[in-house]
Motif scaffolding. Sequence first.
Motif, PDB file in Angstrom:
ATOM      1  N   THR A  42       0.844  -1.194   0.000  1.00  0.00           N
ATOM      2  CA  THR A  42       0.000   0.000   0.000  1.00  0.00           C
ATOM      3  C   THR A  42       0.879   1.245   0.000  1.00  0.00           C
ATOM      4  N   ASP A  43       0.537   2.226  -0.833  1.00  0.00           N
ATOM      5  CA  ASP A  43       1.230   3.517  -0.860  1.00  0.00           C
ATOM      6  C   ASP A  43       0.203   4.643  -0.869  1.00  0.00           C
ATOM      7  N   ALA A  85      -8.285   4.146  -2.889  1.00  0.00           N
ATOM      8  CA  ALA A  85      -9.098   4.937  -1.962  1.00  0.00           C
ATOM      9  C   ALA A  85      -8.749   6.403  -2.181  1.00  0.00           C
ATOM     10  N   LEU A  86      -9.774   7.227  -2.308  1.00  0.00           N
ATOM     11  CA  LEU A  86      -9.597   8.607  -2.754  1.00  0.00           C
ATOM     12  C   LEU A  86     -10.381   9.558  -1.871  1.00  0.00           C
ATOM     13  N   ALA A  87      -9.684  10.528  -1.261  1.00  0.00           N
ATOM     14  CA  ALA A  87     -10.343  11.613  -0.535  1.00  0.00           C
ATOM     15  C   ALA A  87     -10.285  12.868  -1.394  1.00  0.00           C
ATOM     16  N   LEU A  88     -11.431  13.525  -1.559  1.00  0.00           N
ATOM     17  CA  LEU A  88     -11.544  14.691  -2.433  1.00  0.00           C
ATOM     18  C   LEU A  88     -12.149  15.869  -1.683  1.00  0.00           C
ATOM     19  N   PRO A  89     -11.568  17.073  -1.817  1.00  0.00           N
ATOM     20  CA  PRO A  89     -12.213  18.251  -1.218  1.00  0.00           C
ATOM     21  C   PRO A  89     -13.584  18.516  -1.826  1.00  0.00           C
ATOM     22  N   ASN A 125      -6.118  13.206  -1.169  1.00  0.00           N
ATOM     23  CA  ASN A 125      -5.292  12.092  -0.725  1.00  0.00           C
ATOM     24  C   ASN A 125      -5.639  10.870  -1.572  1.00  0.00           C
ATOM     25  N   LEU A 126      -4.630  10.177  -2.064  1.00  0.00           N
ATOM     26  CA  LEU A 126      -4.836   8.956  -2.839  1.00  0.00           C
ATOM     27  C   LEU A 126      -4.090   7.815  -2.156  1.00  0.00           C
ATOM     28  N   CYS A 127      -4.766   6.723  -1.940  1.00  0.00           N
ATOM     29  CA  CYS A 127      -4.140   5.570  -1.288  1.00  0.00           C
ATOM     30  C   CYS A 127      -4.490   4.314  -2.080  1.00  0.00           C
ATOM     31  N   ALA A 128      -3.498   3.714  -2.699  1.00  0.00           N
ATOM     32  CA  ALA A 128      -3.716   2.517  -3.514  1.00  0.00           C
ATOM     33  C   ALA A 128      -3.100   1.302  -2.822  1.00  0.00           C
TER      34      ALA A 128
END
Length: 318
Positions: A42-43, A85-89, A125-128
């Motif tokens: 995971t990064d 996994a993606l967090a978006l404003p 934030n992007l977490c794959a």
Amino acid sequence: MPGEFDLIRRFFHYPTSHTDLGVGDDGALLRPRPGMQLVVSTDMLVAGHHFFPQADPFLLGWKAAAVNISDMAAMAAEPRWITLALALPQADDEWVGALARGFRDCCEAYCVDWIGGDTTRGPLNLCATVFGEVPADAAVRRDGARHGDDIWISGWPGMAALGLAHLRGELQLLDGWSESCLDRLHRPIPRVALGMALRGVASAMLDVSDGLLGDLAHILERSQVGAMIEETALPLDALLAACKRTEPAMAALLGGGDDYELLFTVPREKRGQVEALGRHLELPLHRIGRILDKSGLWLQRGDGVVEAIAASGFDHFA
């Protein structure tokens, strides 16, 4: 403004080629091939820390996939599945669509099924998470380097760091080189074919994300050995051509990071196999030093003088 499930339906739902069940349920269903071990990594990429908030979303999507796929290459594994996994404003259609295309294009380039993930509101934030396969006991780890092994690095290490320095206004790259260096920074190329070909050849391996010396130190620590780097063997030619200055070129090569080239050790008797592999893949492979049976990291200058050097690299909490 589109809702979460509309975003998923429009931008994150793609056909798969080797997955029993992908996006659309509470979980994906995977079927590892017989005789294989699963490799999982995971990064996370955080705006303002790993990338500029105004970064091109297509290139950001590519990089989010590439840096994870590179971790599979670093363990001699074949990448097979990935989640994001993606967090978006905010849910901006055009931005999210470009990000998804970049992520998908990288996945397709390496035959990786995009099988799900998550979206939420929050700081960008992007977490794959990537899943790969390697034949049982064939993974190349960090703890296998032994006294006398050669130290190798692939490709063009340091160019991404020069690209970042150029973006920050810290140095001016010569005509024609800024595009090449920025491409290395924004579109890293996971060395999957090389990693898989090094099964049974390399004794230890990782991908260079935080700087050549800093990442080499991880191999030395896990293997409980030291290393001698030979200054005259370092691949500086392209970096010097790009900036015409030795100090920033050396700093980019040894401490810059973000290249995702493979750094690996190989028993000396297999040196010919590595040289043949480089020719077959049409990829430069540079032998830059050797493993020592004493602790520490050393640099042998062109005049033969040997001096201890610090294993500096990027630190997320520094």
